[in-house]
Design an enzyme around this catalytic site. Structure first.
Site, PDB file in Angstrom:
ATOM      1  CB  CYS A   1       1.947   3.334   1.908  1.00  0.00           C
ATOM      2  SG  CYS A   1       0.558   2.531   1.204  1.00  0.00           S
ATOM      3  CG  HIS A   2       2.512   1.088  -2.380  1.00  0.00           C
ATOM      4  ND1 HIS A   2       1.391   0.917  -1.835  1.00  0.00           N
ATOM      5  CD2 HIS A   2       2.583  -0.062  -3.350  1.00  0.00           C
ATOM      6  CE1 HIS A   2       0.713   0.166  -1.960  1.00  0.00           C
ATOM      7  NE2 HIS A   2       1.360  -0.616  -2.870  1.00  0.00           N
TER       8      HIS A   2
END
Length: 181
Positions: A110-111
């Site tokens: 994800c991030h």
């Protein structure tokens, strides 16, 4: 498969996406490995289910108390706040970079790759992430692809990246495979 292997999960004091911590954690345990929660501060970390507070998890150790030599691999869970905090913490960035220098496998979802950008370890690597991190990764010299999981071996170590919680099944399998190799 991971018998005797210890895997660091690097998490900020607040803001980790709970499922991106707990699902890979379970995968490591089910494969016979030992996950350890590493943070920048002792105590507990606050997880989130997107924008809502989730559970709290006890920190096993801090980045200042351990060495990369204590671990066989590193997982960087996402959430927006978690990697945004980690990339501004010199100890977290150093700890992350040292896994690459030691040639040990690293996984980020994800991030999570924001911390990799700050550690300057994605240049020439093929990766994926949450779409909003794409430009940051490209600006840091990475080749970004929109796939559920990317396993890149073009560098000093194996780097596993994934986009989002929906990709966790593929991410978890790639993590276990990379750490078992």
């Amino acid at each position: 498969m991971l018998n005797g292997k210890t895997i660091a999960f690097l998490v900020a004091p607040e803001g980790v996406e709970q499922v991106e911590l707990t699902e890979p954690w379970k995968a490591v345990q089910q494969a016979g490995g030992t996950p350890r929660l590493v943070s920048t501060q002792p105590g507990e970390v606050q997880a989130f289910n997107h924008l809502d507070k989730g559970e709290r998890f006890p920190v096993d150790t801090t980045v200042e108390e351990v060495s990369v030599a204590d671990f066989d691999g590193l997982v960087l869970p996402g959430g927006v706040v978690n990697p945004d905090f980690l990339r501004t913490d010199p100890g977290a960035v150093r700890f992350t970079k040292e896994f690459f220098e030691a040639g040990k496998p690293v996984a980020a979802i994800c991030h999570g790759p924001w911390t990799l950008v700050e550690a300057d370890v994605v240049r020439g690597r093929t990766v994926t992430s949450w779409p909003s991190v794409r430009t940051d990764l490209r600006n840091a010299g990475a080749n970004w692809e929109d796939r559920e999981v990317v396993v890149c071996t073009a560098g000093p170590n194996t780097l596993v990246t994934s986009r989002k919680p929906d990709d966790l099944k593929a991410f978890d399998q790639a993590v276990v495979d990379a750490f078992a190799a």
